[in-house]
Motif scaffolding. Structure first.
Motif, PDB file in Angstrom:
ATOM      1  N   ASP A 290       0.629  -1.038   0.007  1.00 35.00           N
ATOM      2  CA  ASP A 290      -0.062  -0.093   0.002  1.00 35.00           C
ATOM      3  C   ASP A 290       0.796   1.253   0.011  1.00 35.00           C
ATOM      4  OD1 ASP A 290      -2.323  -1.505   0.162  1.00 35.00           O
ATOM      5  OD2 ASP A 290      -1.902  -1.678   2.512  1.00 35.00           O
ATOM      6  N   PRO A 291       0.453   2.340  -0.515  1.00 32.88           N
ATOM      7  CA  PRO A 291       1.042   3.575  -0.444  1.00 32.88           C
ATOM      8  C   PRO A 291       1.185   3.943   0.978  1.00 32.88           C
ATOM      9  CG  PRO A 291      -1.125   4.120  -1.281  1.00 32.88           C
ATOM     10  CD  PRO A 291      -0.882   2.638  -1.361  1.00 32.88           C
ATOM     11  N   VAL A 292       2.439   4.797   1.443  1.00 33.54           N
ATOM     12  CA  VAL A 292       2.536   5.221   2.759  1.00 33.54           C
ATOM     13  C   VAL A 292       2.284   6.681   2.917  1.00 33.54           C
ATOM     14  CG1 VAL A 292       4.371   5.496   4.379  1.00 33.54           C
ATOM     15  CG2 VAL A 292       4.349   3.744   2.831  1.00 33.54           C
ATOM     16  N   THR A 293       1.599   7.075   3.902  1.00 26.04           N
ATOM     17  CA  THR A 293       1.282   8.365   4.170  1.00 26.04           C
ATOM     18  C   THR A 293       2.434   9.105   5.037  1.00 26.04           C
ATOM     19  OG1 THR A 293      -1.129   8.163   3.531  1.00 26.04           O
ATOM     20  CG2 THR A 293      -0.387  10.028   5.059  1.00 26.04           C
ATOM     21  N   VAL A 294       2.922  10.031   4.831  1.00 21.94           N
ATOM     22  CA  VAL A 294       3.724  10.733   5.752  1.00 21.94           C
ATOM     23  C   VAL A 294       3.161  12.059   6.096  1.00 21.94           C
ATOM     24  CG1 VAL A 294       6.053  11.903   5.965  1.00 21.94           C
ATOM     25  CG2 VAL A 294       5.873   9.922   4.253  1.00 21.94           C
TER      26      VAL A 294
END
Length: 418
Positions: A206-210
């Motif tokens: 999954d894409p990572v949220t920063v």
């Protein structure tokens, strides 16, 4: 190629002393040094001592007393100001010469593990030529000595046993080389501590949220195109990012880029629970990021503060140990010890992995970002980690010395795995 000179090799003449002083002035006039009072005084002192022939007396305690006004009996273990300052000076000197790009410039350096400066003159300098002449003289002497020795008479030997012995030696050497190559390959194929920490986050698919801190800004100052010295302040409500928060944000984003991981940057005021449920999330900052405070509330190590917001701390909810920062001291001196939490755990609210890198003050957040992106820093947890630590939740308390607003390498104060 340069000629390197230390106190054990050379008595400095007036010309060399003047050249060193001129180069020191160039260094200290550079923005890497000119905006600090601590670093120039340290560098001037050690260079002057070396030029005066007292380089062998440059010890940590001596520098603490002479440069920083510490008491003669001060504890160098609990007060690492000399080591921290020297480390930062090495970094700034390297940055100066990288920016300069001038190979003909005299180079001043401070070798790791030493407080004695080294001076390196360019190839055309007389000191370089004298060293080259000395090396040639030594080589000539060796040649003469070799020529005077009478040739040895060949010994009578039986060839067959030596050929057998030689074949076994060749076989043994080949075996050693194969084993060494295999061992080298095995060592370098093993994942580092940093790799193992990030693996569950990067392998999720999954894409990572920063999620980074934001600050309210009441306006912006613009410069006139025709005369850049002319400025005008315009009232405008906007959100911004503090410069100190950019360093860990850029470092962690760079790590994700290098590992070809998709990610999204999101300010803490715009992040929603729905978005955070889309994949793993990394939360930067503590008291300027509401999401960090929410998610860390149920952890063993968590943040706290007094009602007046003058005392801030990290508390161990089991032992009730506190690591704190006095806001008044921080603002008055810009020299203090900061603390940070680094954690990786599965959050009950989102069902996804969460990573926290948050300091009490901004210097702690910078140190936490360094800890999460530098393999050498992360290696320090291995001796305290259980055998199957990589698959567990984990939380660390870090400390860092802040000198003139700059954070030193992080140190692990406490760990917890579950």
């Amino acid at each position: 190629m340069v000629a390197q000179v230390t106190s054990s090799e050379t008595v400095y003449g007036e010309k060399e002393r003047a050249e060193v002083q001129q180069q020191l002035d160039r260094l200290l006039g550079n923005p890497h040094f000119s905006n600090s009072r601590r670093f120039p005084s340290f560098l001037r002192f050690i260079i002057q001592e070396e030029l005066e022939g007292r380089g062998d007396q440059l010890k940590e305690r001596t520098l603490g007393i002479e440069v920083f006004g510490r008491d003669p009996g001060y504890d160098t273990t609990s007060d690492p100001i000399v080591r921290v300052t020297a480390a930062e000076i090495r970094k700034r000197i390297a940055q100066y010469y990288q920016d300069s790009g001038n190979p003909e410039e005299l180079r001043i350096s401070l070798p790791p593990g030493s407080y004695v400066p080294h001076f390196e003159w360019p190839k055309a300098h007389p000191l370089y030529e004298s060293e080259s002449s000395s090396e040639k003289l030594v080589l000539d002497q060796v040649s003469v000595h070799t020529a005077e020795q009478p040739p040895k008479q060949p010994e009578q030997t039986t060839p067959a046993p030596h050929r057998l012995h030689a074949s076994w030696m060749v076989t043994a050497c080949l075996l050693v080389l194969v084993l060494a190559a295999g061992g080298w390959s095995w060592i370098h194929s093993r994942p580092s501590t940093l790799d193992r920490f990030w693996a569950p986050v990067l392998d999720s698919g999954d894409p990572v949220t920063v999620c980074f801190p934001q600050s309210n800004i009441d306006g912006i100052t613009l410069r006139d195109a025709a005369d850049p010295l002319q400025q005008r302040h315009l009232e405008e409500k906007m959100d911004g990012v503090i410069v100190d928060d950019l360093q860990p944000l850029v470092s962690i984003s760079g790590l994700l880029e290098m590992r070809h991981q998709r990610y999204n940057l999101m300010g803490e005021s715009t992040a929603t629970l729905t978005e955070l449920r889309n994949g793993p999330a990394i939360f930067l900052g503590a008291f300027d990021n509401a999401w960090t405070l929410r998610l860390s509330r149920g952890l063993r190590f968590r943040f706290g503060n007094d009602p007046e917001m003058t005392q801030f701390w990290i508390e161990d909810t089991r032992s009730h140990t506190r690591w704190g920062v006095d806001r008044k001291v921080q603002q008055a001196t810009n020299n203090y010890r900061d603390y940070a939490i680094v954690a990786r755990f599965r959050d009950a609210n989102t069902g996804k992995l969460a990573v926290i890198a948050a300091g009490i003050a901004r210097g702690g957040t910078v140190a936490a970002g360094e800890f999460l992106t530098q393999a050498g820093d992360m290696d320090s947890i291995r001796s305290q980690a259980p055998a199957n630590w990589a698959g567990q939740n984990m939380e660390f308390v870090l400390s860092t010395e802040i000198i003139d607003g700059r954070s030193s390498p992080p140190k692990v104060e406490a760990t917890y795995f579950w």
